[in-house]
Write a protein that holds these residues in place. Sequence first.
Motif, mmCIF file in Angstrom:
data_model
loop_
_atom_site.group_PDB
_atom_site.id
_atom_site.type_symbol
_atom_site.label_atom_id
_atom_site.label_comp_id
_atom_site.label_asym_id
_atom_site.label_seq_id
_atom_site.Cartn_x
_atom_site.Cartn_y
_atom_site.Cartn_z
ATOM 1 N N SER A 40 4.104 68.226 49.101
ATOM 2 C CA SER A 40 3.001 67.924 48.190
ATOM 3 C C SER A 40 2.164 66.782 48.740
ATOM 4 O O SER A 40 2.626 65.631 48.792
ATOM 5 N N PHE A 41 0.909 67.085 49.118
ATOM 6 C CA PHE A 41 0.024 66.041 49.621
ATOM 7 C C PHE A 41 -0.371 65.078 48.508
ATOM 8 O O PHE A 41 -0.433 63.863 48.717
ATOM 9 N N THR A 42 -0.613 65.615 47.311
ATOM 10 C CA THR A 42 -0.989 64.759 46.176
ATOM 11 C C THR A 42 0.114 63.753 45.865
ATOM 12 O O THR A 42 -0.153 62.561 45.663
ATOM 13 N N LEU A 43 1.352 64.213 45.830
ATOM 14 C CA LEU A 43 2.477 63.308 45.577
ATOM 15 C C LEU A 43 2.591 62.274 46.688
ATOM 16 O O LEU A 43 2.882 61.098 46.429
ATOM 17 N N GLY A 44 2.347 62.697 47.919
ATOM 18 C CA GLY A 44 2.406 61.761 49.040
ATOM 19 C C GLY A 44 1.394 60.644 48.901
ATOM 20 O O GLY A 44 1.704 59.472 49.160
ATOM 21 N N VAL A 45 0.167 60.984 48.480
ATOM 22 C CA VAL A 45 -0.881 59.973 48.297
ATOM 23 C C VAL A 45 -0.489 59.005 47.179
ATOM 24 O O VAL A 45 -0.607 57.782 47.331
ATOM 25 N N LEU A 46 -0.018 59.522 46.064
ATOM 26 C CA LEU A 46 0.340 58.675 44.921
ATOM 27 C C LEU A 46 1.501 57.743 45.258
ATOM 28 O O LEU A 46 1.473 56.546 44.917
ATOM 29 N N VAL A 47 2.523 58.266 45.931
ATOM 30 C CA VAL A 47 3.677 57.430 46.295
ATOM 31 C C VAL A 47 3.268 56.353 47.287
ATOM 32 O O VAL A 47 3.689 55.194 47.179
ATOM 33 N N SER A 48 2.434 56.711 48.263
ATOM 34 C CA SER A 48 2.003 55.722 49.260
ATOM 35 C C SER A 48 1.188 54.608 48.608
ATOM 36 O O SER A 48 1.334 53.431 48.966
ATOM 37 N N MET A 49 0.349 54.954 47.624
ATOM 38 C CA MET A 49 -0.444 53.942 46.925
ATOM 39 C C MET A 49 0.461 52.999 46.128
ATOM 40 O O MET A 49 0.275 51.777 46.158
ATOM 41 N N ALA A 50 1.437 53.549 45.409
ATOM 42 C CA ALA A 50 2.349 52.714 44.633
ATOM 43 C C ALA A 50 3.186 51.825 45.551
ATOM 44 O O ALA A 50 3.399 50.631 45.264
ATOM 45 N N PHE A 51 3.654 52.376 46.662
ATOM 46 C CA PHE A 51 4.479 51.634 47.610
ATOM 47 C C PHE A 51 3.708 50.450 48.206
ATOM 48 O O PHE A 51 4.207 49.310 48.228
ATOM 49 N N CYS A 52 2.493 50.705 48.662
ATOM 50 C CA CYS A 52 1.704 49.637 49.289
ATOM 51 C C CYS A 52 1.190 48.628 48.262
ATOM 52 O O CYS A 52 1.035 47.446 48.581
ATOM 53 N N ALA A 53 0.928 49.069 47.037
ATOM 54 C CA ALA A 53 0.534 48.122 45.990
ATOM 55 C C ALA A 53 1.663 47.138 45.715
ATOM 56 O O ALA A 53 1.426 45.922 45.570
ATOM 57 N N LEU A 54 2.882 47.633 45.665
ATOM 58 C CA LEU A 54 4.042 46.760 45.442
ATOM 59 C C LEU A 54 4.225 45.787 46.607
ATOM 60 O O LEU A 54 4.435 44.582 46.390
ATOM 61 N N LEU A 55 4.131 46.281 47.835
ATOM 62 C CA LEU A 55 4.283 45.411 49.001
ATOM 63 C C LEU A 55 3.198 44.342 49.053
ATOM 64 O O LEU A 55 3.472 43.178 49.383
#
Length: 288
Positions: free
Chosen positions: A59-74
């Motif tokens: 899922s490309f959409t899920l990949g984008v959402l997870v990457s955004m949440a991950f980098c926002a936290l970092l």
Amino acid sequence: MSTFVLLTITGLGLAALYFLVASGLSLIFGLMDVLNFAHGAFLTLGGYAAWVVVDATGSFTLGVLVSMAFCALLAAIMEITLLRRLYGSHVPQVLLTVGILLAVTALVRSAFGSDARTLTTPHWMNQVTEVLGAPVPNNRFLIIAVAIGVYAGMSAFLARTRYGLVIRAGVENRAMVTALGIDVRRSFTLVFAFGGALAALAGAFTGAINNVVSPGQGTSLLIFAFIVVIIGGLGSFRGCALAAVLVGLLQQYANFYGLVGAGDLIVVLLLAGVLLIRPQGLLGRATA
């Protein structure tokens, strides 16, 4: 005619990518006066986080959402633990954030290797739509739509929400806002989180357009992000969007109608001209 249409739409797609890359940097660099070279690290991490999720789930959409949440936290963790004590000190900011960029790039190379990894995207994104006889890749339309959505959303956030007003007021006079009992630090952490999320979004879509992610993509994109922010004007979201459009279109036209590499030369000349004629940027405010 079809060639000009193709160059214009793909140039706007490139402009949209530059805007996504520069938008987070504009928030941090323009509003908070922090030289955040670590923004390039989040561009790389966002691309690879999206690749890991897409490779596991499809899922490309899920990949984008997870990457955004991950980098926002970092990004929020980085602001709280490292950068908060360095506000107003540009040299330490540069040394720290450049160090983070180099360290993250090295870690990505160590974990995933130096070779680019193929990022799988939905089939329709790689198809083309004919516009006035020009076959335009669908991913260009998608990234233009995403950039417009980001511009509208962030503009509304800064102008119409309480946190947006606090951020703008804190940048103008942090002592006064603090004296009113408002915790400016929490708002500044939110800015870094937004910046990290937008960098991840740009990193994922860079991989989607190029069909690959690579360890060096953050460093190369960071250069154009700073150019767009400076041309547009520090702290001006509208200026950032305008500069991205100018840079993207000029690069496309110059690379096709001019010599090889003429696009980068035109952008550098544009940057030099803006700095000489209007140092505050196209839509930036002059300072005393």
